[in-house]
Design an enzyme around this catalytic site. Sequence first.
Site, PDB file in Angstrom:
ATOM      1  N   HIS A 192       0.844  -1.214   0.000  1.00 45.58           N
ATOM      2  CA  HIS A 192       0.000   0.000   0.000  1.00 45.58           C
ATOM      3  C   HIS A 192       0.870   1.251   0.000  1.00 45.58           C
ATOM      4  CE1 HIS A 192      -3.115  -2.582   2.364  1.00 45.58           C
ATOM      5  NE2 HIS A 192      -3.547  -2.448   1.131  1.00 45.58           N
ATOM      6  N   LYS A 213     -18.774  -5.923   7.338  1.00 41.65           N
ATOM      7  CA  LYS A 213     -17.612  -6.772   7.649  1.00 41.65           C
ATOM      8  C   LYS A 213     -16.891  -6.184   8.849  1.00 41.65           C
ATOM      9  CE  LYS A 213     -14.120  -7.773   4.696  1.00 41.65           C
ATOM     10  NZ  LYS A 213     -13.463  -7.729   3.373  1.00 41.65           N
ATOM     11  N   ARG A 236      -1.404  -6.188  -8.337  1.00 41.77           N
ATOM     12  CA  ARG A 236      -0.289  -7.051  -7.941  1.00 41.77           C
ATOM     13  C   ARG A 236      -0.030  -8.149  -8.953  1.00 41.77           C
ATOM     14  NH1 ARG A 236      -2.848  -8.173  -2.227  1.00 41.77           N
ATOM     15  NH2 ARG A 236      -4.536  -8.327  -3.713  1.00 41.77           N
ATOM     16  N   SER A 271      -2.984  -7.666   3.063  1.00 39.75           N
ATOM     17  CA  SER A 271      -3.266  -7.433   4.487  1.00 39.75           C
ATOM     18  C   SER A 271      -3.677  -8.739   5.163  1.00 39.75           C
ATOM     19  CB  SER A 271      -4.401  -6.415   4.649  1.00 39.75           C
ATOM     20  OG  SER A 271      -4.010  -5.166   4.175  1.00 39.75           O
TER      21      SER A 271
HETATM   22  O1  PNS Z   1      -8.316  -2.858  -0.046  1.00 43.60           O
HETATM   23  P1  PNS Z   1      -9.524  -3.428  -0.738  1.00 43.60           P
HETATM   24  O2  PNS Z   1     -10.348  -4.227   0.229  1.00 43.60           O
HETATM   25  O3  PNS Z   1      -9.175  -4.174  -1.996  1.00 43.60           O
HETATM   26  O4  PNS Z   1     -10.389  -2.146  -1.192  1.00 43.60           O
HETATM   27  C1  PNS Z   1     -11.598  -2.316  -1.853  1.00 43.60           C
HETATM   28  C2  PNS Z   1     -12.366  -0.985  -1.933  1.00 43.60           C
HETATM   29  C3  PNS Z   1     -12.492  -0.338  -0.585  1.00 43.60           C
HETATM   30  C4  PNS Z   1     -11.635  -0.054  -2.873  1.00 43.60           C
HETATM   31  C5  PNS Z   1     -13.756  -1.346  -2.516  1.00 43.60           C
HETATM   32  O5  PNS Z   1     -14.302  -2.400  -1.785  1.00 43.60           O
HETATM   33  C6  PNS Z   1     -14.733  -0.184  -2.483  1.00 43.60           C
HETATM   34  O6  PNS Z   1     -14.574   0.766  -3.203  1.00 43.60           O
HETATM   35  N1  PNS Z   1     -15.766  -0.305  -1.614  1.00 43.60           N
HETATM   36  C7  PNS Z   1     -16.764   0.729  -1.456  1.00 43.60           C
HETATM   37  C8  PNS Z   1     -18.133   0.228  -1.898  1.00 43.60           C
HETATM   38  C9  PNS Z   1     -18.279   0.366  -3.398  1.00 43.60           C
HETATM   39  O7  PNS Z   1     -18.154   1.432  -3.960  1.00 43.60           O
HETATM   40  N2  PNS Z   1     -18.563  -0.781  -4.033  1.00 43.60           N
HETATM   41  C10 PNS Z   1     -18.756  -0.834  -5.457  1.00 43.60           C
HETATM   42  C11 PNS Z   1     -17.456  -0.960  -6.202  1.00 43.60           C
HETATM   43  S1  PNS Z   1     -17.746  -2.063  -7.464  1.00 43.60           S
END
Ligand code: PNS
Length: 160
Positions: A18, A42, A91, A129
Amino acid sequence: MSQTVICPGSFDPVTLGHLDIITRASRMFGKVVVAVLVNSSKTPTFSTEERIELLREAAQGLDNIEIVSFEGLLAEYCKKCGIGTIVKGLRAVSDFEYEFQMAIANKKLNPELETIFLTADSDSTFLSSSMVREIGSMGGDISNFVPACVHDRIVRRLRK
Ligand code: PNS
C-alpha cells in the site's frame, strides 16, 4: 501534476505494498486522498481509527497526502468530493478481473470517474493485508511486509 486523486482501500492493516502505491501516486499527482473503507457488513481486525492512525504514521514524510474514511459507494464519495481519478495497485493477473469489474462499475455509477492502475513493486506482488494478519497473529515475522515505523504496533495488536 496538480490533480487530486484517491487511493481507496480497506488497509486492514497498511502494508509495504500500500505504502509503495501511495508514495508513487504522491509523486505523480498534486494531492492523494487515502480513503479507508468503513465497511459496516464486515468487521475489520483493526478499527477505522486504528487503520487511519497506522496510515498516518506510515505516510509521515509525504506532505501531499490526506487520510480520510468513507462509507458507502466510492463512486458517490468521489462525486461528493469532486475527485475524478482513482489510483489502485495491481499485484498480479489474479487481481485484474476484480479490479477491472470495480473500475467499470465505478464508471457506470459516476461516468466522470477514471481508474488508473500502478503495477505493484516486485517485492509486493505476493503481499496482502490478510497474509499479514495471518502470519502476524501466529507469531511469524512480518517485518518485511509492513512499514517499520508501525511494525511493533501491528504485531502487538495481532497477538492480542
Ligand atoms: O483494499 P480493498 O479491500 O481491496 O479495497 C476495496 C475498496 C475499498 C476499494 C472497494 O471495496 C470499495 O470501493 N468499496 C466501497 C463500496 C463500493 O463502492 N462498491 C462498489 C465498487 S464495485
